[in-house]
Design an enzyme around this catalytic site. Structure first.
Site, PDB file in Angstrom:
ATOM      1  N   ARG A  92       0.805  -1.215   0.000  1.00  0.00           N
ATOM      2  CA  ARG A  92       0.000   0.000   0.000  1.00  0.00           C
ATOM      3  C   ARG A  92       0.843   1.272   0.000  1.00  0.00           C
ATOM      4  O   ARG A  92       1.926   1.317   0.585  1.00  0.00           O
ATOM      5  CB  ARG A  92      -0.927   0.002   1.217  1.00  0.00           C
ATOM      6  N   GLU A 115       4.782 -12.799   1.134  1.00  0.00           N
ATOM      7  CA  GLU A 115       5.170 -11.847   0.095  1.00  0.00           C
ATOM      8  C   GLU A 115       6.435 -11.093   0.522  1.00  0.00           C
ATOM      9  O   GLU A 115       6.375 -10.189   1.343  1.00  0.00           O
ATOM     10  CB  GLU A 115       4.034 -10.859  -0.159  1.00  0.00           C
ATOM     11  N   ASP A 136      -2.291  -9.603   8.372  1.00  0.00           N
ATOM     12  CA  ASP A 136      -2.106  -8.942   7.076  1.00  0.00           C
ATOM     13  C   ASP A 136      -1.107  -7.823   7.315  1.00  0.00           C
ATOM     14  O   ASP A 136      -1.405  -6.645   7.165  1.00  0.00           O
ATOM     15  CB  ASP A 136      -3.439  -8.402   6.541  1.00  0.00           C
ATOM     16  N   HIS A 195      -1.027  -2.500  -4.545  1.00  0.00           N
ATOM     17  CA  HIS A 195      -0.512  -3.458  -5.526  1.00  0.00           C
ATOM     18  C   HIS A 195      -0.493  -2.932  -6.956  1.00  0.00           C
ATOM     19  O   HIS A 195      -0.816  -3.646  -7.909  1.00  0.00           O
ATOM     20  CB  HIS A 195      -1.336  -4.749  -5.468  1.00  0.00           C
ATOM     21  N   HIS A 223       2.544 -13.069  -5.444  1.00  0.00           N
ATOM     22  CA  HIS A 223       1.382 -13.148  -4.550  1.00  0.00           C
ATOM     23  C   HIS A 223       0.706 -14.518  -4.586  1.00  0.00           C
ATOM     24  O   HIS A 223      -0.521 -14.610  -4.575  1.00  0.00           O
ATOM     25  CB  HIS A 223       0.370 -12.057  -4.911  1.00  0.00           C
TER      26      HIS A 223
END
Length: 365
Positions: free
Chosen positions: A94, A329, A264, A119, A193
């Site tokens: 982000r 990731e 996350d 992304h 991803h």
């Protein structure tokens, strides 16, 4: 949950290709099937550089698909598909409010996630058709993907020449090599991803055991933008310094877990950036499958599929419910262009962006 399985015998390493359909633009999408000499198979499509399937052996020697995805191109073209298996760019993760400044020039990007840019925007690298060709790799097979992101694409400055090489080794490893150059100062943060499920989608990932080689993580605000703090993991649900079940603490009362609906978040790797170091390990006890992640990147985003909600049906009729997949990731920090104390993601003309991540698949009896 259903699983899509194959059992392969050792063979010569090779790459084959076939059509995977046609985009609305009329461009053909090609699928490349990469097979090492152990029978491990990985399929990649030119659309998004997406890894559509990846098989790995369990403790009985059975090769099964361990990544989420779809059987056909139409699946990937649906609205709301959460980047299954895709290459991510120009900027993975982000950027706050879709804005950043370079040399006194402010650049505006698409707002596509809770008031922020995520992304790469509305048509990031996950939604373009890459050029692909087989390249020599002595210890397995390799596929080189290239894409020119034009100056101004999705709001980013500079013509960015990007090359990503997938190397599937005969030792059941996947090395991803990223390279990019620009003709104007820009920001770059590339990642991959894939959603892993080492049970071959027989169950969710909460029973997976996970270790993350990080003593700190980046807490976020309610829109998942880092606050700037590097917070110690000790004494928090984010402590994965030793192997621990993914589901052990994921439902604890914790503001950070509330913001992310689970994990996350970006972990700050202990070894920093620049050389290939261990970032994370995962283990699924029923299958015996293991996964180790090594990277030259300074951080890893761990995402536990919190926003999957059962509305997507994937390969073999598998319904992708909450926490069906685990994303690991490797990357630079989110929102680095707006947080100068974070490791820089700036790329200047004449410089070369280089990054490597290696996934090592194994078995624990």
């Amino acid at each position: 949950m259903a699983c899509n399985s194959t059992t392969d015998q050792p063979q010569n390493a090779n790459i084959t290709s076939k059509s995977f359909g046609t985009l609305p633009s009329g461009e053909e999408v090609t699928q490349y099937i990469m097979t090492n000499n152990q029978g491990m198979e990985m399929s990649v499509i030119t659309y998004g550089g997406i890894i559509t399937s990846l098989t790995a052996p369990d403790k009985a020697g059975k090769y099964e698909d361990i990544v989420l995805g779809f059987d056909n191109l139409e699946g990937y073209l649906q609205d709301g598909v959460p980047y299954f298996g895709a290459l991510i760019g120009r900027y993975g993760n982000r950027i706050a409010k879709g804005k950043f400044t370079l040399d006194s020039t402010e650049y505006e990007l698409a707002i596509n996630n809770i008031g922020n840019h995520l992304h790469g925007g509305l048509k990031g690298f996950d939604k373009v058709n890459w050029s692909a060709k087989e390249v020599e790799y002595a210890d397995g097979v390799a596929l080189e993907l290239t894409y020119l992101s034009a100056d101004g694409e999705e709001g980013y400055p500079g013509n960015l020449e990007t090359k990503v090489t997938y190397q599937l080794g005969n030792d059941n490893t996947l090395l991803i090599d990223y390279m990019a150059t620009t003709d104007k100062k820009t920001v770059v943060n590339l990642t991959q991803h894939s959603y892993f499920n080492l049970s071959a989608m027989k169950e969710d990932v909460l029973n997976h055991q996970l270790m993350v080689n990080a003593d700190h993580f980046l807490p976020v605000d309610s829109t998942l933008i880092p606050t700037g703090e590097l917070r110690p993991v000790e004494g928090t649900p984010f402590n994965f310094t030793e192997m621990k079940k993914v589901g052990a603490d994921v439902n604890q009362e914790n503001q950070q877990l509330t913001y992310g609906l689970g994990y996350d978040h970006c972990w700050v790797l202990n070894e920093g950036a620049g050389k290939m170091d261990l970032a994370a390990k995962a283990y699924e006890p029923n299958s015996g499958r293991t996964l180790e992640v090594y990277t030259s990147e300074p951080a890893i985003q761990v995402y536990t599929g919190n926003f999957l909600d059962g509305t997507l049906t994937g390969k073999g009729g598998t319904v992708y419910n909450k926490r069906t997949g685990l994303c690991l990731e490797t990357q630079h920090f989110p929102d680095s262009p707006n947080q100068p104390e974070f490791p820089s993601t700036e790329l200047n003309p004449g410089e070369k962006y280089e990054s490597q991540t290696k996934f090592v698949f194994g078995i624990r009896e």
